[in-house]
Scaffold this active site. Structure first.
Site, PDB file in Angstrom:
ATOM      1  N   HIS A 119      -1.643  -0.243  15.137  1.00  0.00           N
ATOM      2  CA  HIS A 119      -0.421  -0.618  14.440  1.00  0.00           C
ATOM      3  C   HIS A 119       0.601   0.507  14.578  1.00  0.00           C
ATOM      4  CE1 HIS A 119      -1.273   2.108  11.113  1.00  0.00           C
ATOM      5  NE2 HIS A 119      -2.451   1.565  10.974  1.00  0.00           N
ATOM      6  N   VAL A 144     -10.448  -1.395   3.439  1.00  0.00           N
ATOM      7  CA  VAL A 144      -9.143  -0.945   2.951  1.00  0.00           C
ATOM      8  C   VAL A 144      -8.136  -1.116   4.080  1.00  0.00           C
ATOM      9  CG1 VAL A 144      -7.837   0.942   1.928  1.00  0.00           C
ATOM     10  CG2 VAL A 144     -10.283   0.718   1.445  1.00  0.00           C
ATOM     11  N   LEU A 145      -7.156  -1.969   3.897  1.00  0.00           N
ATOM     12  CA  LEU A 145      -6.248  -2.384   4.969  1.00  0.00           C
ATOM     13  C   LEU A 145      -5.536  -1.184   5.595  1.00  0.00           C
ATOM     14  CD1 LEU A 145      -4.942  -4.771   6.488  1.00  0.00           C
ATOM     15  CD2 LEU A 145      -3.179  -4.797   4.706  1.00  0.00           C
ATOM     16  N   ASP A 146      -5.655  -1.063   6.913  1.00  0.00           N
ATOM     17  CA  ASP A 146      -4.943  -0.064   7.716  1.00  0.00           C
ATOM     18  C   ASP A 146      -5.219   1.373   7.282  1.00  0.00           C
ATOM     19  OD1 ASP A 146      -3.769  -1.915   9.414  1.00  0.00           O
ATOM     20  OD2 ASP A 146      -2.042  -2.216   8.099  1.00  0.00           O
ATOM     21  N   GLU A 147      -6.376   1.627   6.669  1.00  0.00           N
ATOM     22  CA  GLU A 147      -6.712   2.982   6.235  1.00  0.00           C
ATOM     23  C   GLU A 147      -8.074   3.433   6.753  1.00  0.00           C
ATOM     24  OE1 GLU A 147      -6.099   3.926   2.152  1.00  0.00           O
ATOM     25  OE2 GLU A 147      -4.199   2.841   2.013  1.00  0.00           O
TER      26      GLU A 147
END
Length: 285
Positions: A193, A227-230
Site C-alpha cells: 500500500h 490489525v489492518l495495514d499494521e
C-alpha cells in the site's frame, strides 16, 4: 557465490555466546560448504537472528533428516528455526482488484525468472485483469464479493487449497481479509500500500495528499495480520514530489514505488531472507 544445490537455515534464539560457532561447526562437520552467513542481534529483546546458506552437494545429512540431526543443538540454544532447499518453488497466488500495475510487474518478473515460484492462479473481485493473466497463460478466477463477502472468501480459500497455494500476494487487492483467512497463511500473505498511512486513510489517498502538498511519497510492503495495514514491514521506499508534479505525476510515481517495493518483498520472502519476530522483521537482503 550461489550453488544450484543449496539450502537456507533461518533461526532466532536468545542471545548467547557460541551460536554462530555451533551452527557453522555443525555444517562443517557434516561436509557443508557455507556460501553466505548473515546475523543480527536485537539488544532490546536479547534476541539473536541468523541466516546461513550452504552447498548441499556433498552434505552428509539429507534435508528430510535435518531436524533429527540438528535437533539437539537447536534445543541447547532454544532455537526456533526453519530449513529450506533453495531449489524449491512454492505455489504463489496473486489477488488483485481493478488496478493492474503491481500484477503486471510480478507476472513479468516471474516470466523472466526473477521470482522463484509457480503462479497457479490469479484471483480478483473484478474482470479488468483477466486479459493480463491470460497473456501470461495463468488461470484467472473472478470472485464475486458483491452479495456475501464470507461466501466469496470461502470460495477463494477453496480455490487456493485446490491449487496448493503456500503464499498469497495482495497486488492492490482492495478487500479486507477475515481473521480466518489470515490464520490460514500466517506470515505468508504479503500486501502493498501507499505510505500515507495513517495521515490519509480510505479512498483516494493520492488526491488528498496532493491537496495537502506532500513532498515525499512512497510504498510499504508488509505481512498481513488481523490489525489492518499494521503487519510486520518487509520493505519500504520513497521518492520526492515537488510543486511541479501534477496529481497524475504523483500517482505515476506512487505506482512505480508500489511495483518495486512489492516485487522486492516477494522476492526476499521466496529467497527465505525474512525473519519475523514480534511486530518486526529482519531482512537479510
Amino acid at each position: 557465490m550461489k550453488a544450484s544445490n543449496s539450502a537456507v537455515l533461518l533461526l532466532h534464539c536468545p542471545e548467547r555466546k557460541g551460536v554462530v560457532a555451533a551452527v557453522t561447526g555443525f555444517l562443517y562437520q557434516n561436509n557443508g560448504n557455507i556460501l553466505q552467513v548473515d546475523e543480527h542481534g536485537d539488544a532490546e529483546l536479547d534476541l539473536f537472528m541468523m541466516r546461513v546458506e550452504w552447498d548441499t552437494t556433498d552434505f552428509h545429512v539429507p534435508l528430510e533428516g535435518f531436524a533429527e540431526s540438528f535437533g539437539e543443538l537447536a534445543r541447547e540454544f532454544q532455537m526456533q528455526w526453519t530449513v529450506h532447499p533453495t531449489g524449491y518453488r512454492p505455489n504463489v497466488a496473486i489477488m488483485v482488484s481493478k488496478s493492474g500495475h503491481c500484477l503486471a510487474d510480478l507476472l513479468y518478473r516471474h516470466h523472466i525468472g526473477e521470482l522463484a515460484c509457480e503462479i497457479p492462479i490469479v484471483l480478483s473481485n473484478h474482470e479488468e485483469q483477466r486479459s493480463l493473466a491470460e497473456f501470461y497463460k495463468i488461470p484467472f478466477r473472478r470472485i464475486d464479493v458483491s452479495h456475501s463477502k464470507n461466501t466469496a472468501e470461502q470460495e477463494a480459500l477453496a480455490i487456493l487449497q485446490e491449487a496448493r497455494v503456500e503464499v498469497v500476494v495482495l497486488a492492490r487487492y482492495m478487500q479486507i481479509l477475515s481473521s480466518d483467512f489470515i490464520a490460514r497463511y500466517p506470515s505468508r500473505i504479503i500486501n502493498i500500500h501507499h505510505s500515507f498511512l495513517p495521515a490519509f486513510i480510505g479512498a483516494k489517498p493520492y488526491h488528498r495528499s496532493f491537496e495537502r502538498g506532500v513532498k515525499l511519497i512512497g510504498a510499504t510492503s508488509h505481512y498481513v495480520t488481523e490489525v489492518l495495514d499494521e503487519g510486520p514491514i518487509i520493505e519500504q521506499d520513497i521518492t520526492r514530489i515537488s510543486h511541479r508534479d501534477s496529481l497524475e505525476d504523483m500517482m505515476r510515481k506512487g505506482g512505480d514505488m508500489e511495483r518495486v517495493v512489492l516485487s522486492r518483498a516477494v522476492r526476499w520472502h521466496l529467497e527465505n531472507r525474512v525473519i519475523v519476530y514480534g511486530k518486526k522483521t529482519v531482512v537479510f537482503a
